[in-house]
Design a protein around this motif. Structure first.
Motif, mmCIF file in Angstrom:
data_model
loop_
_atom_site.group_PDB
_atom_site.id
_atom_site.type_symbol
_atom_site.label_atom_id
_atom_site.label_comp_id
_atom_site.label_asym_id
_atom_site.label_seq_id
_atom_site.Cartn_x
_atom_site.Cartn_y
_atom_site.Cartn_z
ATOM 1 N N LEU A 345 0.945 41.076 69.596
ATOM 2 C CA LEU A 345 1.088 42.398 70.022
ATOM 3 C C LEU A 345 2.468 42.343 70.455
ATOM 4 N N LYS A 346 3.098 41.322 71.317
ATOM 5 C CA LYS A 346 4.274 41.336 71.620
ATOM 6 C C LYS A 346 5.384 41.449 70.440
ATOM 7 N N LEU A 347 4.962 40.847 69.552
ATOM 8 C CA LEU A 347 5.817 40.827 68.205
ATOM 9 C C LEU A 347 5.989 42.202 67.687
ATOM 10 N N ALA A 348 4.721 42.782 67.586
ATOM 11 C CA ALA A 348 4.521 44.079 66.823
ATOM 12 C C ALA A 348 5.467 45.122 67.870
ATOM 13 N N ALA A 349 5.574 44.897 69.047
ATOM 14 C CA ALA A 349 6.193 45.928 69.842
ATOM 15 C C ALA A 349 7.563 45.770 69.765
ATOM 16 N N MET A 350 8.145 44.523 69.007
ATOM 17 C CA MET A 350 9.496 44.418 68.686
ATOM 18 C C MET A 350 10.221 45.073 67.404
ATOM 19 N N PHE A 351 8.946 45.645 66.671
ATOM 20 C CA PHE A 351 9.520 46.123 65.359
ATOM 21 C C PHE A 351 10.200 47.636 65.680
ATOM 22 N N PRO A 352 11.132 48.138 64.900
ATOM 23 C CA PRO A 352 11.638 49.268 65.250
ATOM 24 C C PRO A 352 10.956 50.392 64.449
ATOM 25 N N ARG A 353 11.129 51.570 64.790
ATOM 26 C CA ARG A 353 10.506 52.736 64.321
ATOM 27 C C ARG A 353 11.490 53.588 63.554
ATOM 28 N N PRO A 354 11.496 53.606 62.271
ATOM 29 C CA PRO A 354 10.514 53.057 61.243
ATOM 30 C C PRO A 354 10.648 51.593 60.952
ATOM 31 N N VAL A 355 9.562 50.911 60.773
ATOM 32 C CA VAL A 355 9.539 49.510 60.420
ATOM 33 C C VAL A 355 10.519 49.067 59.514
ATOM 34 N N GLY A 356 10.600 49.978 58.352
ATOM 35 C CA GLY A 356 11.490 49.536 57.113
ATOM 36 C C GLY A 356 12.935 49.422 57.567
ATOM 37 N N LEU A 357 13.471 49.645 58.808
ATOM 38 C CA LEU A 357 14.813 49.417 59.200
ATOM 39 C C LEU A 357 14.860 47.843 59.159
ATOM 40 N N LEU A 358 14.075 46.983 59.525
ATOM 41 C CA LEU A 358 14.013 45.739 59.459
ATOM 42 C C LEU A 358 14.676 45.131 58.098
ATOM 43 N N GLU A 359 14.424 46.020 57.144
ATOM 44 C CA GLU A 359 14.915 45.504 55.655
ATOM 45 C C GLU A 359 16.323 45.754 55.441
ATOM 46 N N ARG A 360 16.986 46.557 56.174
ATOM 47 C CA ARG A 360 18.207 46.826 55.882
ATOM 48 C C ARG A 360 19.416 45.645 56.192
ATOM 49 N N GLN A 361 20.562 45.740 55.889
ATOM 50 C CA GLN A 361 21.424 44.568 55.919
ATOM 51 C C GLN A 361 22.632 44.903 56.988
ATOM 52 N N ASP A 362 22.453 46.050 57.738
ATOM 53 C CA ASP A 362 23.291 46.312 58.633
ATOM 54 C C ASP A 362 23.399 45.264 59.973
ATOM 55 N N THR A 363 24.236 45.297 60.680
ATOM 56 C CA THR A 363 24.527 44.526 62.055
ATOM 57 C C THR A 363 23.280 44.579 62.770
ATOM 58 N N GLU A 364 22.830 45.675 63.136
ATOM 59 C CA GLU A 364 21.578 46.044 64.007
ATOM 60 C C GLU A 364 20.473 45.403 63.458
ATOM 61 N N ALA A 365 20.094 45.429 62.376
ATOM 62 C CA ALA A 365 19.200 44.697 61.650
ATOM 63 C C ALA A 365 18.959 43.532 61.695
ATOM 64 N N VAL A 366 20.044 42.758 61.307
ATOM 65 C CA VAL A 366 20.308 41.310 61.122
ATOM 66 C C VAL A 366 19.936 40.871 62.560
ATOM 67 N N ALA A 367 20.748 41.375 63.553
ATOM 68 C CA ALA A 367 20.382 41.061 65.259
ATOM 69 C C ALA A 367 19.022 40.850 65.522
ATOM 70 N N LEU A 368 18.327 42.043 65.122
ATOM 71 C CA LEU A 368 16.891 42.138 65.471
ATOM 72 C C LEU A 368 16.116 41.068 64.809
ATOM 73 N N ARG A 369 16.363 40.795 63.519
ATOM 74 C CA ARG A 369 15.467 39.805 62.777
ATOM 75 C C ARG A 369 15.912 38.512 63.682
ATOM 76 N N THR A 370 17.023 38.260 63.850
ATOM 77 C CA THR A 370 17.412 37.127 64.553
ATOM 78 C C THR A 370 16.514 36.920 66.024
ATOM 79 N N LYS A 371 16.497 37.971 66.655
ATOM 80 C CA LYS A 371 15.652 38.111 67.887
ATOM 81 C C LYS A 371 14.183 37.830 67.707
ATOM 82 N N ILE A 372 13.720 38.376 66.561
ATOM 83 C CA ILE A 372 12.206 38.267 66.160
ATOM 84 C C ILE A 372 12.285 36.688 65.773
#
Length: 544
Positions: A345-372
């Protein structure tokens, strides 16, 4: 169920079944790892790998057990295998034993209806579904292993505490050669998607189980193929990924459940529960079927003691101790399973809205994937809780404590097992000289492990060893009708050091019942106290 954990495999080893189970067609090979992946979508070029939980294969675990050999490891590594394979194998073993002239009888297809209990036994009524005929069966005891909706539990009036979670999943067990070739980051055991679905690789070949939340499926009748497509799809609402499904094997809805009965035995003491009939847990941590196996193993020796012919050596408190031993351990497992669920549940709470943003290559998406990824590394695999699996501490009538049983016990930790032979604890596994497991030395019931240090020189024996041989201990047990094997281990200094005592009485469930470094008459007195604590049916006063 897709994991037989190390304690369950240890139990199967004691029963002489571990190697046969691993060899079953459908069991995952010993060279395949137990890895879990977390991804944005299970298949597709757009998928991003968020993190991996690495757990080594059986071969690597076996080597680690041998190299460590300090009592902290189980006698066997875990085994990846589908419940479908496990249950078919168990059924085959039961039929083989029943047809080999044993007293066992099987009645497949009979439906339990109800029972009545009295002071000496149980009348149970069954319906033969094929013949449409009811049968009444008289037995001394009735064991209900009839699942979470147990009719035996209901008829016995045993109350279940807790209940279902407010979510339902739909599972589809299926075969797909195309899917086996389609994973973007290679094969793994579990793969979790950001859309709430997950897939289990059941046999390292082409058999899988997909799970997906029911509330995210289209309304109306559920198409199992649609469930698979949605589980494999992307993070967006309704995104699907179509693969060729060769065969649908099983499909059904299921609800995660946290519950446990107030007692594992009826008020009359003749009806006993085990497995999901006594407790229900979500799959997180793999405590469901594995806890059921531990229940059965701990219950079986008690029933054997109560029904042994011609001389039973157990009484009513022996069966009562089954609840006192097993229920606290299951509460710990439920608590740990809840922890694992909360981590998801903690992991799911870390996902952005929309979740598809995690698949982008910009700096913000890369940083969030690193945090996860860092969160997943900290959270760690949920199937390595050696304390839950192996540090089982029993304090019932079935143990006779020494001075350390309540003092200097040491903290319990979910993630590791600290070896100990304190009465009530599972005894440590260690390899003896010649690489034989100490577990392979145990008898079919009780074992008295006697360490003897002897340098071969006159008078150079271990001062802590009893002054007289332990055979008298065995003779006292025989007077009570208690099946006991003397395991004398000479110059096994390393194992002796790990076990910490020269004499350890091991129960049939591999838990220590008593230990000591005392004179023989005191040993016999301790054994007498232990047996009396089990309320022997026909007490015999031994002569010392």
């Amino acid at each position: 169920m897709d994991l037989t954990n190390c304690r369950s495999m240890e139990i199967l080893r004691v029963m002489g079944l571990a190697d046969d189970y691993r060899a079953q067609e459908g069991s995952v090979p010993a060279s395949t790892d137990f890895d879990s992946q977390f991804v944005t979508r299970i298949i597709g070029e757009e998928s991003k790998l968020l993190g991996t939980w690495h757990v080594p294969c059986v071969t690597t675990q076996r080597e680690s057990i041998r190299q460590t050999n300090d009592g902290t490891q189980a006698a066997e590594p875990s085994q990846r295998c589908s419940q479908v394979i496990f249950e078919a194998w168990m059924r085959k073993l039961i039929l083989k034993q029943a047809s080999a002239g044993s007293a066992m009888q099987t009645r497949f297809g009979w439906k339990y209806l109800h029972h009545s209990e009295d002071e000496t036994g149980v009348w149970a009524t069954f319906l033969d579904a094929e013949q449409g005929v009811q049968h009444r069966v008289r037995s001394r005891y009735l064991v209900g292993t009839d699942g979470g909706g147990s009719r035996v539990r209901g008829s016995a009036g045993i109350r279940m505490l807790g209940g279902p979670m407010p979510i339902r999943f739909y599972l589809v067990h299926f075969r797909s050669q195309e899917l086996a070739r389609s994973f973007p980051f290679g094969r793994c055991w579990h793969i979790f998607s950001t859309n709430g679905g997950f897939v289990l690789d059941q046999d390292d070949k082409d058999t899988f189980t997909a799970h997906f939340p029911v509330h995210l499926l289209p309304e109306g009748a559920i198409d199992p193929k649609e469930v698979v497509y949605r589980a494999l799809g992307g993070p967006g609402p309704g995104e699907k990924a179509v693969v060729q499904i060769d065969e649908i094997l099983v499909h059904s809805a299921w609800t995660p459940n946290f519950s446990i009965t107030e007692n594992y035995i009826s008020a009359g003491g003749r009806v006993v529960l085990a497995g999901d009939a006594a407790h229900r847990t979500p799959p997180h941590g793999g405590y469901g079927l594995n806890s059921g196996l531990a229940d059965a193993f701990d219950l079986a020796w008690r029933l054997a003691a109560l029904t042994q012919s011609p001389t039973p050596y157990g009484g009513p408190l022996l069966l009562q101790s089954y609840t006192l031993d097993r229920r606290p351990c299951m509460i710990r497992a439920l608590s740990r399973s809840h922890r694992h669920l909360v981590e998801h549940l903690k992991l799911a709470a870390m996902f952005p809205r929309p979740v598809g943003l995690l698949e982008r290559q910009d700096t913000e998406a890369v940083a969030l994937r690193t945090k996860i990824r860092e969160f997943l590394e900290m959270s760690g695999p949920e199937t390595l809780d050696r304390g839950v699996e192996m540090d089982l501490r029993y304090y019932s009538f079935g143990v006779w404590g020494d001075e350390d049983i309540y003092n200097d016990e040491g903290p319990w930790e979910a993630e590791r097992y600290v070896p100990s032979t304190r009465p009530g604890r599972r005894v440590p596994h260690v390899f003896l000289q010649g690489s034989k497991s100490i577990y392979d030395e145990f008898g079919p019931a009780w074992s008295l492990v006697h360490f003897v240090e002897d340098s071969g020189h006159s008078g150079a024996k271990d001062k802590s060893a009893p002054a007289v041989t332990a055979e008298t201990f065995v003779a006292v047990a025989a007077k009570f009708g208690m099946p006991l094997k003397l395991v004398k281990l000479v110059n096994e200094t390393h194992a002796h050091r790990v076990w910490g005592r020269s004499l350890v009485l091991v129960r049939p469930d591999t838990h220590a019942a008593w230990r000591g470094n005392v004179l023989l008459q005191e040993i016999c007195l301790s054994l007498t106290h232990l047996l009396l604590s089990l309320l022997i049916v026909t007490p015999i006063r031994p002569s010392f």
